[in-house]
Design an enzyme around this catalytic site. Structure first.
Site, mmCIF file in Angstrom:
data_model
loop_
_atom_site.group_PDB
_atom_site.id
_atom_site.type_symbol
_atom_site.label_atom_id
_atom_site.label_comp_id
_atom_site.label_asym_id
_atom_site.label_seq_id
_atom_site.Cartn_x
_atom_site.Cartn_y
_atom_site.Cartn_z
ATOM 1 N N GLY A 22 66.967 -17.506 52.965
ATOM 2 C CA GLY A 22 65.854 -16.599 53.244
ATOM 3 C C GLY A 22 66.176 -15.173 52.856
ATOM 4 O O GLY A 22 65.883 -14.229 53.592
ATOM 5 N N ALA A 23 66.748 -14.991 51.660
ATOM 6 C CA ALA A 23 67.295 -13.687 51.285
ATOM 7 C C ALA A 23 66.301 -12.787 50.561
ATOM 8 O O ALA A 23 66.665 -11.707 50.122
ATOM 9 C CB ALA A 23 68.524 -13.877 50.402
ATOM 10 N N ASN A 24 65.045 -13.197 50.455
ATOM 11 C CA ASN A 24 64.099 -12.382 49.695
ATOM 12 C C ASN A 24 63.432 -11.287 50.515
ATOM 13 O O ASN A 24 62.769 -10.409 49.961
ATOM 14 C CB ASN A 24 63.012 -13.273 49.075
ATOM 15 N N GLY A 26 63.291 -9.155 54.773
ATOM 16 C CA GLY A 26 63.736 -9.026 56.147
ATOM 17 C C GLY A 26 65.244 -9.006 56.315
ATOM 18 O O GLY A 26 65.979 -8.349 55.568
ATOM 19 N N GLY A 28 67.492 -11.315 55.847
ATOM 20 C CA GLY A 28 68.261 -11.903 54.755
ATOM 21 C C GLY A 28 68.462 -10.940 53.608
ATOM 22 O O GLY A 28 69.558 -10.848 53.034
ATOM 23 N N SER A 147 67.583 -16.216 68.149
ATOM 24 C CA SER A 147 66.550 -15.257 68.560
ATOM 25 C C SER A 147 66.567 -15.150 70.073
ATOM 26 O O SER A 147 66.996 -16.071 70.782
ATOM 27 C CB SER A 147 65.173 -15.756 68.092
ATOM 28 N N TYR A 172 58.940 -22.901 68.430
ATOM 29 C CA TYR A 172 59.810 -21.863 67.871
ATOM 30 C C TYR A 172 61.001 -21.655 68.802
ATOM 31 O O TYR A 172 62.156 -21.610 68.346
ATOM 32 C CB TYR A 172 59.051 -20.549 67.691
#
Length: 304
Positions: A22-24, A26, A28, A147, A172
């Site tokens: 998820g590095a694209n 936020g 990440g 979280s 979640y």
């Protein structure tokens, strides 16, 4: 006198390889940027490679010469996870299990699992197991991002797909508790095996990230009202996972989060999860279920 830990405390990472899911955007993106700035090679995994290349370009604007590679990975799809692992032959120093979705409309993964449990937990469980033998070097680590919502979670062993409840927030929270149960059980099993790999956990407090995009309309509306008043920027939210990934004195089994009121914002420090996260019976049961659902076996002994 002590000071607040920041990216200035990250030691030189030259020669080390990071994989950040998820590095694209936020957390990440900020994690990839910070370790690239200190000389690491970073494999940025994303669902959308165009977005990933744009994110890599933004990092290179800040860090000329950054050593980045963008690879497609859909954590919700176990076939995608296996295909990625089969095609990944690089030695790895740090795996950052960062990607996640929060409170989307109810849906199932390609394998028929509730989408948040599939993306946030099962995908990372499978990825870690498939890449575990690539983790090497002087200080290999797995960092799993949870979280504050884990405190409201419980593992619905009787209804893992959510057919009866269909509560996006409850599922979640389940996935985030699963992240901690997994990270702590992985630490116990790595220690039992005498492995040099460390398993650590982190949470970002309240951070304004791209998670809002995955929410259903009702929860996104509520979150957008609260975000300007209650959150910290992604660069601050990424600090706990950066400390877990890079601090020389960090140890397996540790959990990092912000030091502010109710751990919502602040500098990264050691924190404590809710007691359910340390329940070894639940962790072992979740481990067994996760192996069955993913088909991935770690080959690590269960701790005594």
């Amino acid at each position: 006198m002590t000071h607040d830990w920041s990216t200035a405390d990250i030691p030189d990472q030259s020669g080390r390889v990071y994989l950040v899911t998820g590095a694209n955007s936020g957390l990440g993106l900020e994690t990839a940027r910070a370790v690239a700035r200190r000389g690491a090679r970073v494999v940025m995994t994303v669902r959308n490679t165009a977005a990933g290349e744009a994110a890599a370009g933004a990092i290179r604007d800040d860090v000329p010469g950054a050593d980045l590679e963008v690879r497609r990975l859909d954590l919700a799809d176990l076939d995608s996870v296996r295909a990625f692992a089969d095609g990944f032959d690089s030695p790895l120093d740090v795996l950052v299990n960062n990607a996640g979705i929060m409170a989307p409309p109810f849906s199932l993964s390609p394998q028929g699992h509730e989408i948040q449990f599939a993306t946030n937990h099962l995908g990372h469980f499978a990825l870690t197991g498939l890449l575990l033998d690539r983790l090497q070097g002087p200080d290999p680590r797995v960092v799993t991002v949870s979280s504050l919502a884990h405190g409201h979670g419980r593992i619905h062993f009787d209804d893992p797909v959510g057919e009866r409840r269909r509560s996006p927030v409850a599922y979640y929270s389940q996935s985030k508790l699963a992240n901690l149960l997994f990270g702590l059980e992985l630490d116990r099993r790595l220690r039992a095996a005498g492995s040099p790999v460390k398993s650590l956990m982190a949470h970002p407090g309240f951070s304004s990230t791209g998670l809002l995009r995955s929410m259903n309309a009702q929860w996104r509306f509520i979150a957008n009202l609260l975000v300007p008043f209650t959150t910290q920027p992604p660069a601050a939210g990424a600090l706990p996972q950066l400390r877990a990934a890079t601090a020389p004195d960090a140890e397996g089994g540790q959990y990092f989060g912000p030091d502010g009121r109710k751990e919502r914002t602040g500098a990264p420090v050691l924190v404590r999860a809710v007691k359910e996260a340390y329940d070894t019976a639940t962790a072992c049961r979740l481990w067994t279920v996760s192996e069955e659902l993913t088909g991935v076996r770690f080959g690590l002994p269960a701790p005594a």
